[in-house]
Design an enzyme around this catalytic site. Structure first.
Site, PDB file in Angstrom:
ATOM      1  N   ARG A  51      16.483 -53.306 -51.672  1.00 31.14           N
ATOM      2  CA  ARG A  51      16.137 -52.764 -49.994  1.00 31.14           C
ATOM      3  C   ARG A  51      15.084 -53.113 -49.752  1.00 31.14           C
ATOM      4  NH1 ARG A  51      18.985 -47.206 -50.489  1.00 31.14           N
ATOM      5  NH2 ARG A  51      15.929 -46.439 -50.345  1.00 31.14           N
ATOM      6  N   ASP A  53      11.575 -53.779 -46.551  1.00 32.32           N
ATOM      7  CA  ASP A  53      11.063 -53.076 -46.397  1.00 32.32           C
ATOM      8  C   ASP A  53      11.298 -52.932 -44.349  1.00 32.32           C
ATOM      9  OD1 ASP A  53      10.120 -51.221 -48.555  1.00 32.32           O
ATOM     10  OD2 ASP A  53       8.304 -52.677 -48.396  1.00 32.32           O
ATOM     11  N   ARG A 210       4.593 -58.023 -51.331  1.00 37.72           N
ATOM     12  CA  ARG A 210       2.969 -57.870 -50.882  1.00 37.72           C
ATOM     13  C   ARG A 210       2.445 -57.411 -51.497  1.00 37.72           C
ATOM     14  NH1 ARG A 210       4.017 -54.835 -46.022  1.00 37.72           N
ATOM     15  NH2 ARG A 210       6.119 -53.856 -46.735  1.00 37.72           N
TER      16      ARG A 210
END
Length: 278
Positions: A51, A53, A210
């Site tokens: 999933r 971002d 990230r």
């Protein structure tokens, strides 16, 4: 009901991530609407391997969907294509240009795009040169205004590999574990000057990739020691010194699965709750 595996890619710049959200354009919504149109279904439930971002790209994402048998049989129409081949062609005619389904494959009910996966491969791209990055890459590469020591970043990244609690690099979700196996985390500079990070794990927490990048960038800048990201990891708490890096530098490149006769076993293993590290 037949279960289908879809391999697809997208340019994430104009999407608010994978998951459908009211009033926002998402990958799940676009793909779901296209499938419902082609298969003449009122609704379809998609299960995705990762999933992503908002703003994150994908070249090798995977999802599965269960469809009605009669609708599936009718996909080729009068053509001599298989249903798998015909669905790829028909989806190309209704999907937007920034979302492409490369392959459709019929799979057994024991295949789960999320839980049958062995690992996910991500790539992150940085540019730290004084000259401008190739404009063709500007939607894929994050511009960094300080020169980076790639060897130091790589050394710091390697110390994070293994089975660990990555709570310090994740946005916590109620009831979700933050224990993951980071199989590979490395940095190198390509011949075109772009700095490339490769991140491979059995699974990832929310914003984990990230944040991992944000954990090693200060090392590359010389502001932190090589061992600092490992110290942050062992603290198991989010700290403000770790920046969650911009989304557009990140791409989901590949999802690995075991042979078909191991899908069910892998799914059972992945669904089981990971014990907290001692």
């Amino acid at each position: 009901m037949p279960r289908l595996r879809l391999d697809f890619a997208y340019d994430g710049r104009d999407f608010h991530g994978w998951a459908a959200q009211p009033g926002l354009r998402t990958v799940e919504q676009e793909l779901q609407e296209a499938l419902c149109m082609v298969l003449r279904a009122d609704s379809l439930a998609l299960t995705v391997a990762g999933r992503t971002d908002a703003g994150v790209h994908a070249t090798g994402s995977v999802c599965h969907v269960d469809v009605d048998q009669a609708a599936w049989d009718a996909v080729p129409g009068r053509s001599d294509r298989t249903p798998e081949e015909a669905l790829v062609v028909r989806l190309a005619g209704v999907l937007p240009v920034d979302l492409v389904v490369h392959r459709v494959q019929g799979v057994g009910a024991d295949f789960d795009a999320r839980f049958s996966a062995l690992r996910r491969h991500y790539r992150y791209l940085l540019w730290d040169r004084t000259e401008h990055v190739d404009p063709r890459l500007r939607g894929l590469v994050v511009r960094h205004r300080r020169e980076l020591d790639v060897e130091a970043m790589d050394a710091a990244a390697r110390r994070l590999e293994g089975l660990n609690d990555f709570a310090a690099f994740c946005k916590r979700r109620e009831g979700a574990t933050t224990v993951r196996t980071l199989e590979h985390f490395a940095w190198s500079r390509r011949t075109d000057g772009v700095i490339e990070g490769t991140v491979v794990a059995d699974a990832f927490c929310h914003s984990m990739v990230r944040a991992l990048v944000g954990g090693v960038v200060p090392v590359g800048e010389g502001r932190r020691e090589v061992g600092w990201p490992r110290e942050v990891l062992e603290g198991r708490e989010r700290i403000g010194a770790v920046t969650v890096m911009p989304a557009h530098g990140l791409t989901l490149e590949q999802v690995d699965y075991p042979p078909a006769d191991q899908w069910a076993a892998r799914q059972a293993e992945a669904r089981s709750t990971r014990d907290a590290l001692a």
